[in-house]
Design a protein around this motif. Structure first.
Motif, short mmCIF file in Angstrom:
data_model
loop_
_atom_site.label_atom_id
_atom_site.label_comp_id
_atom_site.label_asym_id
_atom_site.label_seq_id
_atom_site.Cartn_x
_atom_site.Cartn_y
_atom_site.Cartn_z
N GLY A 1 35.93 46.55 -80.84
CA GLY A 1 36.71 47.72 -81.25
C GLY A 1 35.95 49.01 -81.01
O GLY A 1 34.73 49.01 -80.82
N VAL A 2 36.69 50.08 -81.00
CA VAL A 2 36.09 51.41 -80.79
C VAL A 2 36.51 52.31 -81.95
O VAL A 2 37.69 52.36 -82.30
CB VAL A 2 36.58 52.04 -79.47
N THR A 3 35.55 52.98 -82.54
CA THR A 3 35.89 53.88 -83.66
C THR A 3 36.55 55.15 -83.13
O THR A 3 36.38 55.49 -81.95
CB THR A 3 34.61 54.29 -84.44
N PRO A 4 37.29 55.85 -83.98
CA PRO A 4 37.89 57.12 -83.52
C PRO A 4 36.81 58.10 -83.05
O PRO A 4 37.02 58.88 -82.12
CB PRO A 4 38.62 57.66 -84.76
N GLY A 5 35.63 58.04 -83.69
CA GLY A 5 34.48 58.82 -83.21
C GLY A 5 34.60 60.31 -83.47
O GLY A 5 35.37 60.76 -84.32
N HIS A 6 33.81 61.04 -82.73
CA HIS A 6 33.74 62.49 -82.90
C HIS A 6 33.89 63.14 -81.53
O HIS A 6 33.30 62.67 -80.56
CB HIS A 6 32.36 62.84 -83.51
N TYR A 7 34.66 64.22 -81.44
CA TYR A 7 34.78 64.94 -80.17
C TYR A 7 34.40 66.40 -80.36
O TYR A 7 34.83 67.04 -81.33
CB TYR A 7 36.20 64.86 -79.61
N GLN A 8 33.66 66.89 -79.43
CA GLN A 8 33.25 68.29 -79.48
C GLN A 8 32.95 68.72 -78.05
O GLN A 8 32.13 68.10 -77.38
CB GLN A 8 31.99 68.36 -80.35
N GLU A 9 33.61 69.75 -77.58
CA GLU A 9 33.48 70.15 -76.18
C GLU A 9 32.04 70.51 -75.81
O GLU A 9 31.54 70.15 -74.75
CB GLU A 9 34.40 71.36 -75.92
#
Ligand code: NAI
Length: 297
Positions: A251-259
């Motif tokens: 599985g993959v966690t939703p995680g973190h996104y930041q440009e």
């Protein structure tokens, strides 16, 4: 619903001279499959050779009214793999099922592991699955039918001390399973994988009496279902032992996104990156990449 039958289906089971492979062979034979009982007949570390183990299982199958032939080749060479498949075709005219089960152990801590402990283990478990499956692949494609069950292990999927060689080979089989499931899909070839636990000669020295309730016969029903025409899935992995069957997945966690991602942002958001809530289970690489593109907006 009717029992799961295998009338006329041809199955290769590697390492079927004892333990789990023998149990799979007896059950499929009882249900009408024609079996190639492959076994090199060596010891647990892969040394030695004997025709007795495979022949005994063939005799057992025949005594119970089933059909089987023995093959004594090693899965660990391309020639051995090709000859195992040839045995099926020469004896029964086709090949519908492969259960990649042959295995050896050469455990030691990574610090002490020598090439002689790494290479034979990779050869039998991981390369062996290539060597047996590949010659059968074209036949399965041409007939538009195939069922393959690979034998992984929690030692690779989850990790276990002293089994870097074995764990790497066994997790490699998960990768092989996932890719072959994708490549086999349009030819009705389904490829799945089990991570078993059972009392066999491979494990009884390690766990002793604790293994008494974990008979190989409690692993076989899942293998039989995954090897059947009605198997509804491909590319999946099941943890099987002592009557329990459960799905293992990546599985993959939703995680973190930041440009403008920085190492400090990774550090500061690490709990969020690792948070398992809301995880997704991608079906293939494209689906995993789509998650990244989605996060990018
Ligand atoms: P086992 O030692 O009874 O069976 C393995 C069989 O493979 C033996 O009969 C052996 O002669 C045969 N074999 C070894 N090298 C071969 C080669 N090069 N070519 C052909 N045959 C060969 O052990 P067991 O437990 O039945 O293992 C079956 C499979 O299940 C293995 O792949 C093992 O790694 C896997 N497994 C078993 C677990 C358990 O709890 N018993 C746990 C996780 C995985």
């Amino acid at each position: 619903m009717a029992d799961l039958g295998f009338d006329g289906k041809v199955a290769i089971i590697t390492g079927a001279g004892g333990g789990l492979g023998r149990s799979h062979a007896l059950d499929l034979a009882k249900r009408g499959a024609l079996i190639v009982v492959n076994d090199l007949g060596g010891s647990s570390d892969g040394t030695g050779h004997s025709e007795t183990a495979a022949q005994k299982v063939v005799d057992e199958i025949k005594a119970a009214g089933g059909e089987a032939v023995a093959n004594y080749d090693s899965v660990a060479t391309p020639e051995g793999g090709a000859n195992i498949v040839k045995t099926a075709v020469d004896s029964f005219g086709r090949i519908d099922i492969i259960i990649n089960n042959a295995g050896i152990l050469r455990d030691t801590s990574f610090k002490n592991m020598t090439p002689d402990q790494v290479n034979p283990v990779l050869d039998v478990h991981l390369r062996g699955a290539f060597y047996v499956t590949q010659p059968a692949w074209q036949i399965m494609r041409d007939q538009g039918y195939g069922r393959i069950v690979n034998t992984s292990s929690g030692a690779g999927i989850f990790g276990n001390f002293g089994q870097a060689n074995y764990g790497a080979a066994k997790m490699g089989l998960v990768g092989l399973t996932r890719v072959l499931a994708i490549e086999g899909a349009k030819h009705n070839i389904k490829v799945n994988c089990i991570a078993p636990v059972a009392k066999t000669r491979m494990t009884e020295e390690l766990f002793g009496d604790a293994m008494d309730k974990l008979s190989p016969e409690l692993v076989t029903p899942t293998v039989t279902f995954l090897a059947h025409e009605d198997c509804p899935v491909s590319g999946e992995v099941y943890s099987v032992g002592g009557g329990r069957v459960a799905r293992i997945f990546v599985g993959v966690t939703p995680g973190h996104y930041q440009e403008d991602l920085t190492p400090e942002a990774v550090r500061d958001n690490f709990d969020k990156i690792r948070d398992e809530s809301g995880y997704e289970v991608p079906g293939n690489l494209n689906e995993e990449m789509m998650l990244a593109f989605k996060a990018m907006g």
